[in-house]
Design a protein around this motif. Structure first.
Motif, mmCIF file in Angstrom:
data_model
loop_
_atom_site.group_PDB
_atom_site.id
_atom_site.type_symbol
_atom_site.label_atom_id
_atom_site.label_comp_id
_atom_site.label_asym_id
_atom_site.label_seq_id
_atom_site.Cartn_x
_atom_site.Cartn_y
_atom_site.Cartn_z
ATOM 1 N N GLY A 20 -10.282 45.394 44.888
ATOM 2 C CA GLY A 20 -9.256 44.641 45.281
ATOM 3 C C GLY A 20 -8.154 44.584 44.479
ATOM 4 N N ALA A 21 -8.272 44.435 43.190
ATOM 5 C CA ALA A 21 -6.954 44.334 42.103
ATOM 6 C C ALA A 21 -6.323 45.517 42.302
ATOM 7 N N GLY A 22 -7.158 46.820 42.535
ATOM 8 C CA GLY A 22 -6.372 48.197 42.317
ATOM 9 C C GLY A 22 -5.725 48.167 43.605
ATOM 10 N N SER A 23 -6.099 47.795 44.750
ATOM 11 C CA SER A 23 -5.343 47.626 45.822
ATOM 12 C C SER A 23 -4.119 46.952 45.927
ATOM 13 N N ILE A 24 -4.160 45.713 45.277
ATOM 14 C CA ILE A 24 -3.027 44.989 45.204
ATOM 15 C C ILE A 24 -2.036 45.766 44.207
ATOM 16 N N GLY A 25 -2.405 46.320 43.187
ATOM 17 C CA GLY A 25 -1.532 46.786 42.299
ATOM 18 C C GLY A 25 -0.868 48.086 42.858
ATOM 19 N N ILE A 26 -1.768 48.953 43.693
ATOM 20 C CA ILE A 26 -1.145 50.006 44.348
ATOM 21 C C ILE A 26 -0.116 49.712 45.472
ATOM 22 N N GLY A 27 -0.405 48.731 45.974
ATOM 23 C CA GLY A 27 0.463 48.119 47.179
ATOM 24 C C GLY A 27 1.680 47.846 46.706
ATOM 25 N N ALA A 28 1.713 46.856 45.581
ATOM 26 C CA ALA A 28 2.732 46.382 45.035
ATOM 27 C C ALA A 28 3.711 47.516 44.397
ATOM 28 N N TRP A 29 3.047 48.492 43.786
ATOM 29 C CA TRP A 29 4.072 49.507 43.219
ATOM 30 C C TRP A 29 4.574 50.438 44.135
ATOM 31 N N GLY A 30 3.826 50.520 45.415
ATOM 32 C CA GLY A 30 4.725 51.408 46.572
ATOM 33 C C GLY A 30 5.597 50.491 47.212
ATOM 34 N N ILE A 31 5.644 49.262 47.280
ATOM 35 C CA ILE A 31 6.684 48.619 47.931
ATOM 36 C C ILE A 31 7.915 48.802 46.888
#
Length: 208
Positions: A20-31
């Motif tokens: 979950g933490a990784g998905s949030i981090g990758i999503g924020a990085w992508g945006i």
């Protein structure tokens, strides 16, 4: 076996929290990556990129049956996926104005001697220098629009994927935390029950 299930539950909970933490981090990085790349292009909306202005332009150009944009990016720096998608929708109207309302598939490949469009090479005017049929340059405008609008719409899609990643990350994070609470809570209740059972056993032995 109970210990094994407890440890397995804790491990699964930790994994869910980590994913979950990784998905949030990758999503924020992508945006952020999408927006940083858009800023590099230094795109700004033209003054006519408002619903009222583009409606007047389309009417003046004689465009009919065309879906007009309802967003507004006039004078704004395009640095988000939503703004990029909005800008692309205005580009479509501008391109239709330049091609007389014709899309790529509706335009002829060549121009004849009168400047009319045709896809029949035999009817096309010939370039005096090369002897080749005169191409319809309006199709080039549409090709350019397609390339640019595809890139802009891809930015919008990429940003939406980033948002989805963050939402899924939050869901996984909450699921992992909830699972961990249930696992630890069940283990504590079991230990309390065992402790009470031991206490009662000692009490029975003492009274006997």
């Amino acid at each position: 076996m109970r210990k094994l299930f407890e440890y397995g539950g804790i491990a699964a909970s930790v994994a869910l929290i980590a994913f979950g933490a990784g998905s949030i981090g990758i999503g924020a990085w992508g945006i952020n990556n999408v927006r940083d790349n858009l800023k590099l292009e230094q795109i700004s909306g033209s003054p006519d990129m408002t619903p009222s202005a583009i409606k007047a332009e389309a009417s003046e150009a004689g465009l009919t049956g065309v879906s007009l944009p309802t967003c507004n990016v006039a004078g704004k720096v395009v640095d988000t996926g939503s703004e990029a998608r909005c800008f692309a929708s205005y580009m479509r109207i501008h391109t239709l104005e330049a091609t007389g309302g014709l899309t790529y598939s509706k335009m002829g490949r060549f121009l004849d001697a009168k400047g009319e469009q045709t896809s029949d090479e035999a009817l096309a005017a010939k370039d005096p220098k090369t002897g080749q049929p005169v191409p319809n340059r309006a199709r080039d405008i549409w090709v350019t629009y397609t390339a640019l609008s595809t890139a802009l719409n891809t930015s919008f899609f990429a940003e939406r994927v980033g948002v989805f990643g963050i939402v899924m990350g939050i869901a996984l994070l909450l699921t992992g935390i909830g699972f961990l609470v249930l696992t630890l809570g069940g283990a504590l209740r079991r230990r309390e029950a065992v402790a009470k059972e031991e206490a009662m056993r000692h009490s029975v032995v003492a009274t006997s």
